[in-house]
Enzyme design. Structure first.
Site, PDB file in Angstrom:
ATOM      1  N   GLY A   1      37.326  31.000  47.503  1.00 40.04           N
ATOM      2  CA  GLY A   1      37.858  32.334  47.402  1.00 40.04           C
ATOM      3  C   GLY A   1      36.827  33.027  48.397  1.00 40.04           C
ATOM      4  O   GLY A   1      35.574  33.127  48.205  1.00 40.04           O
TER       5      GLY A   1
ATOM      6  N   GLY B   1      33.345  36.078  46.481  1.00 43.33           N
ATOM      7  CA  GLY B   1      33.024  34.750  47.337  1.00 43.33           C
ATOM      8  C   GLY B   1      32.207  35.163  48.784  1.00 43.33           C
ATOM      9  O   GLY B   1      31.397  34.571  49.085  1.00 43.33           O
TER      10      GLY B   1
ATOM     11  N   ARG C   1      41.470  53.427  30.980  1.00 41.42           N
ATOM     12  CA  ARG C   1      42.760  53.007  31.397  1.00 41.42           C
ATOM     13  C   ARG C   1      43.763  52.458  30.155  1.00 41.42           C
ATOM     14  O   ARG C   1      44.926  52.955  30.210  1.00 41.42           O
ATOM     15  CB  ARG C   1      42.814  51.991  32.315  1.00 41.42           C
ATOM     16  CG  ARG C   1      42.294  52.450  33.826  1.00 41.42           C
ATOM     17  CD  ARG C   1      42.090  51.464  34.931  1.00 41.42           C
ATOM     18  NE  ARG C   1      41.792  52.055  35.930  1.00 41.42           N
ATOM     19  CZ  ARG C   1      41.237  51.166  37.149  1.00 41.42           C
ATOM     20  NH1 ARG C   1      41.128  49.993  36.968  1.00 41.42           N
ATOM     21  NH2 ARG C   1      40.531  51.813  38.263  1.00 41.42           N
TER      22      ARG C   1
ATOM     23  N   ARG D   1      38.523  47.082  31.481  1.00 42.97           N
ATOM     24  CA  ARG D   1      37.482  47.453  32.529  1.00 42.97           C
ATOM     25  C   ARG D   1      37.575  49.013  33.013  1.00 42.97           C
ATOM     26  O   ARG D   1      38.760  49.514  33.325  1.00 42.97           O
ATOM     27  CB  ARG D   1      38.035  46.559  33.935  1.00 42.97           C
ATOM     28  CG  ARG D   1      37.255  47.184  35.135  1.00 42.97           C
ATOM     29  CD  ARG D   1      37.807  46.060  36.373  1.00 42.97           C
ATOM     30  NE  ARG D   1      38.959  46.396  36.902  1.00 42.97           N
ATOM     31  CZ  ARG D   1      39.337  47.163  37.853  1.00 42.97           C
ATOM     32  NH1 ARG D   1      38.307  47.943  38.486  1.00 42.97           N
ATOM     33  NH2 ARG D   1      40.561  47.455  38.242  1.00 42.97           N
TER      34      ARG D   1
HETATM   35  C1  LIG Z   1      45.640  47.749  44.378  1.00 45.24           C
HETATM   36  C2  LIG Z   1      44.122  47.679  43.725  1.00 45.24           C
HETATM   37  C3  LIG Z   1      42.974  48.634  43.780  1.00 45.24           C
HETATM   38  C4  LIG Z   1      41.924  48.236  43.224  1.00 45.24           C
HETATM   39  N1  LIG Z   1      41.004  49.420  43.217  1.00 45.24           N
HETATM   40  C5  LIG Z   1      39.722  49.134  43.074  1.00 45.24           C
HETATM   41  C6  LIG Z   1      38.714  50.263  42.864  1.00 45.24           C
HETATM   42  O1  LIG Z   1      38.992  51.195  43.287  1.00 45.24           O
HETATM   43  N2  LIG Z   1      37.544  49.762  42.437  1.00 45.24           N
HETATM   44  C7  LIG Z   1      37.324  48.463  41.837  1.00 45.24           C
HETATM   45  O2  LIG Z   1      36.027  48.549  41.329  1.00 45.24           O
HETATM   46  N3  LIG Z   1      38.296  47.698  41.974  1.00 45.24           N
HETATM   47  C8  LIG Z   1      39.245  47.711  42.266  1.00 45.24           C
HETATM   48  N4  LIG Z   1      40.458  46.779  42.098  1.00 45.24           N
HETATM   49  C9  LIG Z   1      40.127  45.444  41.601  1.00 45.24           C
HETATM   50  C10 LIG Z   1      39.289  44.704  42.499  1.00 45.24           C
HETATM   51  O3  LIG Z   1      39.695  45.074  43.995  1.00 45.24           O
HETATM   52  C11 LIG Z   1      39.434  43.190  42.487  1.00 45.24           C
HETATM   53  O4  LIG Z   1      39.220  43.026  41.104  1.00 45.24           O
HETATM   54  C12 LIG Z   1      38.212  42.616  43.062  1.00 45.24           C
HETATM   55  O5  LIG Z   1      38.490  42.892  44.386  1.00 45.24           O
HETATM   56  C13 LIG Z   1      38.429  40.959  43.135  1.00 45.24           C
HETATM   57  O6  LIG Z   1      37.827  40.454  43.814  1.00 45.24           O
HETATM   58  P1  LIG Z   1      37.552  38.762  43.997  1.00 45.24           P
HETATM   59  O7  LIG Z   1      36.484  38.361  44.788  1.00 45.24           O
HETATM   60  O8  LIG Z   1      37.652  38.474  42.548  1.00 45.24           O
HETATM   61  O9  LIG Z   1      39.130  38.220  44.406  1.00 45.24           O
HETATM   62  P2  LIG Z   1      39.986  38.518  45.589  1.00 45.24           P
HETATM   63  O10 LIG Z   1      39.697  39.466  46.676  1.00 45.24           O
HETATM   64  O11 LIG Z   1      41.376  38.548  44.898  1.00 45.24           O
HETATM   65  O12 LIG Z   1      39.974  37.042  46.646  1.00 45.24           O
HETATM   66  C14 LIG Z   1      40.303  35.993  45.954  1.00 45.24           C
HETATM   67  C15 LIG Z   1      40.322  34.988  46.858  1.00 45.24           C
HETATM   68  O13 LIG Z   1      40.559  33.470  46.638  1.00 45.24           O
HETATM   69  C16 LIG Z   1      41.306  33.051  47.386  1.00 45.24           C
HETATM   70  N5  LIG Z   1      42.358  31.884  46.538  1.00 45.24           N
HETATM   71  C17 LIG Z   1      43.072  32.220  45.654  1.00 45.24           C
HETATM   72  N6  LIG Z   1      43.765  31.401  45.224  1.00 45.24           N
HETATM   73  C18 LIG Z   1      43.317  30.326  45.973  1.00 45.24           C
HETATM   74  C19 LIG Z   1      43.608  28.653  46.193  1.00 45.24           C
HETATM   75  N7  LIG Z   1      44.479  28.218  45.401  1.00 45.24           N
HETATM   76  N8  LIG Z   1      42.848  27.966  46.865  1.00 45.24           N
HETATM   77  C20 LIG Z   1      41.949  28.595  47.695  1.00 45.24           C
HETATM   78  N9  LIG Z   1      41.761  29.911  47.752  1.00 45.24           N
HETATM   79  C21 LIG Z   1      42.440  30.802  46.615  1.00 45.24           C
HETATM   80  C22 LIG Z   1      41.969  33.835  48.101  1.00 45.24           C
HETATM   81  O14 LIG Z   1      42.614  33.431  49.324  1.00 45.24           O
HETATM   82  C23 LIG Z   1      40.901  35.023  48.450  1.00 45.24           C
HETATM   83  O15 LIG Z   1      40.096  34.675  49.233  1.00 45.24           O
HETATM   84  C24 LIG Z   1      41.440  47.078  42.730  1.00 45.24           C
HETATM   85  C25 LIG Z   1      42.662  45.990  42.657  1.00 45.24           C
HETATM   86  C26 LIG Z   1      43.884  46.338  43.159  1.00 45.24           C
HETATM   87  C27 LIG Z   1      44.939  45.465  42.934  1.00 45.24           C
END
Ligand SMILES: Cc1cc2nc3c(=O)[nH]c(=O)nc-3n(C[C@H](O)[C@H](O)[C@H](O)COP(=O)(O)OP(=O)(O)OC[C@H]3O[C@@H](n4cnc5c(N)ncnc54)[C@H](O)[C@@H]3O)c2cc1C
Ligand code: SF4
Ligand code: SF4
Ligand code: FES
Lengths: 527, 240
Positions: free
Chosen positions: A8, A13, A281, A378
């Site tokens: 990820g 990541g 929320r 959250r």
């Molecule tokens: C519309 C929206 C607005 C938001 N606003 C806020 C905010 O203002 N403030 C805040 O704190 N949070 C906010 N959030 C939440 C926050 O953005 C996310 O929780 C956070 O960015 C998640 O990051 P992550 O690294 O966990 O995953 P992600 O950024 O979702 O990355 C997941 C990664 O895993 C990879 N992946 C997935 N499945 C597979 C697979 N099967 N094989 C290989 N790779 C895979 C994807 O390609 C990607 O690279 C928001 C979320 C949304 C949807």
């Protein structure tokens, strides 16, 4: 050893990769799509840090309290302590990487966000996630050029390499060539939330299929609090998904109302005079749900942003205004916008301890896929922080310990392509029981329907089994806490203020509660 | 809403492309091309020759024009599938959909855009040291960081051809963040790379600005970066 394997390339990541690379530790950054496509780019409102640049007397202790309270005391207190203590340092680091935050007098401006009494949320207009992602992607690129980080940006997770119940690597499929790749090393899972289980119903990306989670669940990894699914109160329906109207809209002065007896009823302001529209929320979503159902109200809940000044629209929320104009054909500066709750975040997920170790030795998880920091609900702005801090913490644990196990055999799930039809069926069933208000009857009925679904083996079976565990967890938690509201058990039960673990053993899902860690005396440091 | 989708398909990189026409109907007036393709994936669609339609291989993620994954060619012009409303083609009755043409096709609408990312590494877009915090919000850095790396600009750019010296707007946009933020003493390498791989090859037709689905003001970015990297003595134009 090929290096540390990160699955990820969103915020968590990238943060893990950067931390490892800065210490010269080789890592392999695998993702289904490049970082630019990760859900993290969607984050709008901001990231929390008690940097107190607004002179309100904010402190990391207050940030800790708000986070614990917002999560209804279901989070690991020591992990939250680490998160909130380190937040100002993380904000500083992001500024040094060049994230173009809204700045005044050389310091980030902070805004109000839900569940927080102080201005604590740093932001870059209404595209904070994209701005942080661009800067972190550039920072990691430096180490790609040096060969310390190697990217595999169109590669799908297929399974782990296991040696006597310990994780020693992972297997991937190149989605372009179909070739299989195997890497040896410790693994950090950073694959985002389980949005793929809820197509059309979430604000996030269904490219976060939840397939990694399904496979890890099938392999026996412990999951936690799967019933804790956050509904964001203010979303709008657009083609194919729910589109978020950031909490910053309320932080900057937006007000919720519904029509009652021909007049606007600002129900949040009336019911919660202190935090008003900025309650956590879960509370806002439940109130919206209930006022909409009330016999004396009419129509949808409206978000009134017409009182926001031209300056706020231009300097703080420009992208939000463009988006609403384009998607709904109305200008939120002129008319209120109808909003509904939409699935937004998964507080539950892969069980991790405060070092982000999962129940499998050698396997870590961070970001939205992990159950850490947010308890039963959250707070806005805490998840980007949790993703960045979590990725870093996992990386630090790896840096501070040795790879002890090697070798091993790949354990691969047969990659049955997700049938869109099956995915939609699972989503309908889950949504029928895992809404804002839940009950034993609905959940039991959903379980029966789920068991009636026909599917092949492999990945499809793993998906069903994880979906089933979500329902079972919602049934098992016979209390109401944060995002999990049971109309048949409408109060929190102190005896259930424990982590609910779900694990698949020999094909059967078992559930058990685990005590939360005691809070260590402050500044005692990590165990 | 009713429209015929004429989709250019290709089983794999080696196979010959073919056209498949599908009649698509939806009760949703706002339905986008991306959602329509999602419905088609769910099954039950036949093409105009009566054949069952297999899922259409493609890339997508956010469905709200923020990730650049779903870029395709729509009636000859690059666009995001999730930003393409099918009602705009209803009167005409059909729309042509194909993969981006400047990148190798993997299958159907999926292309390999790796070159976009390897160019960024070749340009050296990163900072070696901590960047100073500006006094006020940096609008140029913000605008530059909005780039989706979708490649729509490369598709229409008269001068871009993958693998050649000129890297096009996607790379220039990303570079312009650091050309703006790096102190002059630390940006020599990037200035040189920018001049060599962008400035010297750009014809300033601004086709990139008109097509950019993120609405990035590529002209301002260019003016600012050119001033930083090339016309240093003229001083830099700052955003208002
Ligand atoms: C519309 C929206 C607005 C938001 N606003 C806020 C905010 O203002 N403030 C805040 O704190 N949070 C906010 N959030 C939440 C926050 O953005 C996310 O929780 C956070 O960015 C998640 O990051 P992550 O690294 O966990 O995953 P992600 O950024 O979702 O990355 C997941 C990664 O895993 C990879 N992946 C997935 N499945 C597979 C697979 N099967 N094989 C290989 N790779 C895979 C994807 O390609 C990607 O690279 C928001 C979320 C949304 C949807
Ligand atoms: S400049 Fe615009 S068109 Fe070009 S890659 Fe960036 S977002 Fe896409
Ligand atoms: S101005 Fe013209 S030549 Fe220059 S990058 Fe844009 S489209 Fe290409
Ligand atoms: S799917 Fe993200 S831009 Fe279209």
């Amino acid at each position: 050893m090929d290096g540390v394997i990160i699955i990820g390339a969103g915020l968590s990541g990238l943060s893990a990769a950067l931390t490892l690379a800065e210490h010269g530790k080789r890592c392999i950054l695998v993702s289904a799509q490049p970082s630019e496509r990760a859900q993290s780019v969607l984050a709008e409102g901001g990231i929390n840090a008690a940097a107190d640049t607004m002179g309100e007397g904010d402190s990391t202790a207050l940030h800790y309290e708000d986070t614990m309270k917002g999560g209804v005391y279901l989070a690991d207190p020591n992990a939250v302590e680490g998160l909130t203590e380190n937040a100002p340092m993380i904000l500083k680091k992001l500024t040094e990487l060049g994230v173009p935050f809204n700045i005044s007098g050389g310091r980030p401006v902070l805004r109000n966000f839900g569940g927080q009494k102080k201005k604590r949320t740093a932001y870059a207009k209404s595209s904070t996630g994209k701005m942080i992602m661009s800067a972190l992607t550039d920072a990691v690129r430096r180490y790609e050029a040096k060969g310390i980080v190697t990217r595999y940006p169109h590669h799908i997770f297929m399974g782990l390499i296991m040696s006597r119940k310990k994780c020693t690597g992972a297997v991937f499929r190149d989605s372009y060539s179909g070739k299989q790749l195997m890497f040896h090393g410790r693994v950090i899972v950073c694959c985002g939330g389980m949005n793929g289980f809820f197509p059309e119903k979430t604000t996030g990306t269904t490219a976060n299929t939840g397939d990694v989670q399904a496979q890890l669940f099938a392999l026996g990894t412990e999951f936690a609090n799967l019933e804790m699914i956050q509904y964001h109160p203010t979303t709008i329906g657009i083609s194919g998904k729910r589109c978020l109207v950031t909490e910053a809209a309320r932080g900057e002065g937006g007000r919720l109302y519904i029509m009652r007896g021909g007049e606007r009823w600002y129900f949040m302001e009336e019911k919660y005079p202190e935090l008003k529209n900025l309650m956590p929320r879960d509370v806002v979503a439940r109130e919206m749900f209930s006022v909409r159902r009330s016999a004396d109200t009419e129509g949808e809940v409206m978000l009134d942003m017409t009182g926001l000044s031209a300056e706020v629209w231009q300097k703080r929320l420009p992208d939000l205004r463009c988006e609403i104009k384009e998607q709904l054909g109305i200008d939120p500066a002129d008319v209120p916008v109808p909003v509904r709750e939409g699935i937004h975040y998964f507080m539950g997920g892969i069980y991790v301890d405060e070092h982000h170790r999962t129940s499998v030795v050698g396997l870590y998880a961070a970001g939205e896929c992990a159950c850490q920091y947010h308890g039963a609900n959250r707070l806005g702005g805490n998840s980007m922080l949790g993703a960045i801090y979590g990725g870093r913490t996992a990386a630090e644990d790896i840096l501070g310990s040795k790879d002890t196990v090697q070798g091993g055999e790949p354990v691969i799930t047969e990659q049955t392509a997700a049938s869109v039809k099956l995915v939609r069926e699972i989503s309908d069933i889950l949504s029928s029981a895992l809404g804002i208000v839940r009950s034993e009857d609905e959940i039991s009925a959903a379980l029966v329907r789920l068991d009636g679904l026909r599917c092949g083996g492999g990945l499809d079976k793993a998906r069903l089994s994880l979906a089933r565990a979500m329902l079972m967890s919602a049934l098992e938690r016979r209390e109401s806490r944060g995002a999990h509201f049971r109309e048949d058990y409408s109060k929190p039960d102190e005896a259930m203020r424990r982590t609910l673990i779900a694990r698949c053993k020999d094909g059967v899902t078992e559930l058990y509660f685990r005590e939360l860690p005691e809070r260590r005396a402050q500044h005692e440091g990590k165990a | 809403m009713r429209v015929r989708l004429d989709i250019k398909r290709q089983r794999d990189a080696q196979s010959a492309p073919y056209l498949q026409s599908i009649l698509y109907e939806s009760g949703d007036e706002n339905v986008t091309l991306a959602s329509a393709l999602g419905d088609i994936d769910a099954g039950g669609f036949k093409d105009t020759d009566g054949r069952e339609v297999e899922p259409i291989i493609r890339e997508q993620s956010c469905l709200q024009k923020k990730c650049g994954a779903c870029a395709v060619v729509v009636d000859g012009r690059p666009a995001l599938a999730c930003g393409t409303r099918l009602r705009d083609f209803e009167r005409k009755g059909y729309v042509n959909v194909g993969p981006l043409r400047k990148f190798p096709v993997i299958a159907d609408l999926l292309v390999d855009r790796s070159v976009i990312f390897s160019q960024l590494t070749q340009l050296g877009i990163w900072a070696e040291n901590a960047l100073p915090c500006p006094e006020n919000t940096d609008d140029i850095a913000y605008e530059a960081s909005r780039c989706l790396q979708c490649g729509c600009c490369l598709e229409v750019c008269p001068n871009f051809c993958p693998g050649e010296k000129f890297f096009g707007m996607s790379a220039a946009a990303a570079a312009s963040r650091l050309l703006e933020q790096l102190p002059p003493s630390e940006r020599r390498e990037l200035e040189k790379a920018y001049s060599r791989h962008f400035y010297s090859g750009c014809g300033k037709s601004l086709a990139c600005r008109d097509i950019c689905p993120a609405g990035i003001d590529t002209e301002s970015l260019m003016v600012n970066s050119n001033a930083a990297a090339v016309w240093k003595f003229l001083g830099r134009r700052k955003h208002g």
